[in-house]
Design an enzyme around this catalytic site. Structure first.
Site, PDB file in Angstrom:
ATOM      1  N   GLY A  10       0.822  -1.223   0.000  1.00  0.00           N
ATOM      2  CA  GLY A  10       0.000   0.000   0.000  1.00  0.00           C
ATOM      3  C   GLY A  10       0.843   1.253   0.000  1.00  0.00           C
ATOM      4  O   GLY A  10       0.649   2.153   0.821  1.00  0.00           O
ATOM      5  N   SER A  12       1.413   3.472  -2.670  1.00  0.00           N
ATOM      6  CA  SER A  12       1.183   4.494  -3.697  1.00  0.00           C
ATOM      7  C   SER A  12       0.881   5.851  -3.074  1.00  0.00           C
ATOM      8  O   SER A  12       1.141   6.891  -3.668  1.00  0.00           O
ATOM      9  CB  SER A  12       0.011   4.074  -4.589  1.00  0.00           C
ATOM     10  OG  SER A  12      -1.097   3.692  -3.794  1.00  0.00           O
ATOM     11  N   ARG A  13       0.302   5.842  -1.870  1.00  0.00           N
ATOM     12  CA  ARG A  13      -0.149   7.093  -1.247  1.00  0.00           C
ATOM     13  C   ARG A  13       0.196   7.095   0.251  1.00  0.00           C
ATOM     14  O   ARG A  13       0.579   6.073   0.814  1.00  0.00           O
ATOM     15  CB  ARG A  13      -1.670   7.250  -1.405  1.00  0.00           C
ATOM     16  CG  ARG A  13      -2.115   7.367  -2.839  1.00  0.00           C
ATOM     17  CD  ARG A  13      -3.618   7.575  -2.975  1.00  0.00           C
ATOM     18  NE  ARG A  13      -4.390   6.382  -2.661  1.00  0.00           N
ATOM     19  CZ  ARG A  13      -5.215   6.284  -1.620  1.00  0.00           C
ATOM     20  NH1 ARG A  13      -5.395   7.306  -0.795  1.00  0.00           N
ATOM     21  NH2 ARG A  13      -5.868   5.166  -1.390  1.00  0.00           N
ATOM     22  N   VAL A  62      -3.731  -6.710  -1.913  1.00  0.00           N
ATOM     23  CA  VAL A  62      -3.168  -7.544  -0.843  1.00  0.00           C
ATOM     24  C   VAL A  62      -4.214  -8.437  -0.160  1.00  0.00           C
ATOM     25  O   VAL A  62      -3.845  -9.322   0.612  1.00  0.00           O
ATOM     26  CB  VAL A  62      -2.412  -6.703   0.215  1.00  0.00           C
ATOM     27  CG1 VAL A  62      -1.138  -6.125  -0.347  1.00  0.00           C
ATOM     28  CG2 VAL A  62      -3.299  -5.627   0.824  1.00  0.00           C
ATOM     29  N   TYR A 153     -12.963  -1.530  11.831  1.00  0.00           N
ATOM     30  CA  TYR A 153     -11.570  -1.075  11.654  1.00  0.00           C
ATOM     31  C   TYR A 153     -10.763  -1.382  12.923  1.00  0.00           C
ATOM     32  O   TYR A 153      -9.669  -1.954  12.851  1.00  0.00           O
ATOM     33  CB  TYR A 153     -11.565   0.430  11.372  1.00  0.00           C
ATOM     34  CG  TYR A 153     -10.188   1.025  11.179  1.00  0.00           C
ATOM     35  CD1 TYR A 153      -9.485   0.840   9.989  1.00  0.00           C
ATOM     36  CD2 TYR A 153      -9.574   1.776  12.187  1.00  0.00           C
ATOM     37  CE1 TYR A 153      -8.224   1.400   9.814  1.00  0.00           C
ATOM     38  CE2 TYR A 153      -8.321   2.334  12.023  1.00  0.00           C
ATOM     39  CZ  TYR A 153      -7.646   2.143  10.826  1.00  0.00           C
ATOM     40  OH  TYR A 153      -6.392   2.690  10.657  1.00  0.00           O
TER      41      TYR A 153
END
Ligand code: NAP
Length: 246
Positions: A10, A12-13, A62, A153
């Site tokens: 993860g 990219s950002r 992923v 979460y």
């Protein structure tokens, strides 16, 4: 090519992106993983390549074990080994617990928790024979203390802490350190839905009087990846400005 390789999921950002920059400029070969943000990932890759860094780029969701396995094989093909695995990819969604659907629940657990199982199990095939490795899992303060409207979460992030602790015990004899970073509130796209007013309140409630930056987390990861942390395993480090003190 450098001596050490880091695979950062993860990236990219946000936090992962900051980690890629720091690790690539600190002498690591880095695999940049992205899923949806191809443009951002390609820009990052091109920028670092032009600066002479050793980076490679791989698209993988992923939460899909087959894509994870292919990504890790690709990394081995490019760089020969994986010294550092950073399980950073993640998603969040604010929802009242009673509104969470089965789909919401499974998506959160797949992206934030099952992914860590997939990447770690596959990477260990290469780390254990080397008798060396560092695994850094990105949890959250909400995994430590629980967050309302974010039960799924918080559950996924608490499970990552449990996994870190148990795995550290199992992998210690293989000289593999497993640690967890549990960031506080960090300025990335993930908090775009939080109003300015709430962000001001959160700042006021933080002893260091500011929100965190992706670089705050990247610096912590670089330490946990380095030989300076060789006697640290199974721990949760929470860069959060003092917002949560346990
Ligand atoms: P972000 O800015 O939203 O970035 C999330 C990153 O994860 C993106 O690069 C995204 O890649 C990637 N990702 C999401 N789902 C993926 C998937 N299925 N497969 C591969 N990559 C995937 O979030 P962030 O703030 O940097 O968060 C990074 C980590 O820190 C997460 O685990 C998050 O839970 C944790 N964290 C963040 C905060 C915070 O306040 N920001 C606080 C505590 C913990 P694509 O865009 O390419 O799909």
């Amino acid at each position: 090519m450098n001596n050490k390789t880091a695979l950062i999921t993860g990236s990219s950002r946000g936090i992962g992106r900051a980690m890629v920059k720091l690790f690539a400029k600190s002498g690591y070969n880095v695999l940049i993983n992205y899923n949806k943000s191809e443009k951002e990932a390609s820009e990052l890759y091109n920028e670092l390549k032009s600066e002479g860094c050793f980076v490679t780029l791989y698209k993988a969701d992923v939460s899909n074990v087959h894509e994870v396995n292919s990504m890790i094989k690709f990394c081995i093909g490019e760089f020969g080994k994986i010294d550092v695995l950073i399980n950073n990819a993640g998603m969040s969604k604010d929802k009242l617990f009673t509104d969470i659907t089965n789909e919401d629940w499974h998506e959160m657990i797949n992206v934030n928790l099952n992914s860590v199982f997939y990447t770690t199990q596959m990477a260990l095939k290469y780390m254990i024979p080397e008798h060396s490795g560092k695994i850094i899992n990105i949890s959250s303060i909400w995994g430590m203390v629980g967050g309302s409207y974010e039960v799924h979460y918080s559950t996924s992030k608490a499970a990552v802490i449990g996994m870190t602790k148990a795995l550290a015990k199992e992998l210690g004899p293989s000289n593999i350190q497993v640690n967890c970073i549990a960031p506080g509130i960090i300025q990335t796209d993930m908090i775009n839905n939080v109003s300015d007013e709430i962000l001001e309140i959160l700042k006021d409630e933080t002893p260091l009087m500011r929100l965190g930056t992706p670089e705050d987390i990247a610096n912590c990861a670089l330490f946990l990846a380095s030989d300076n942390s060789n006697f640290i395993t199974g721990q949760v480090i929470s860069p959060n400005g003092g917002f949560v003190i346990t």
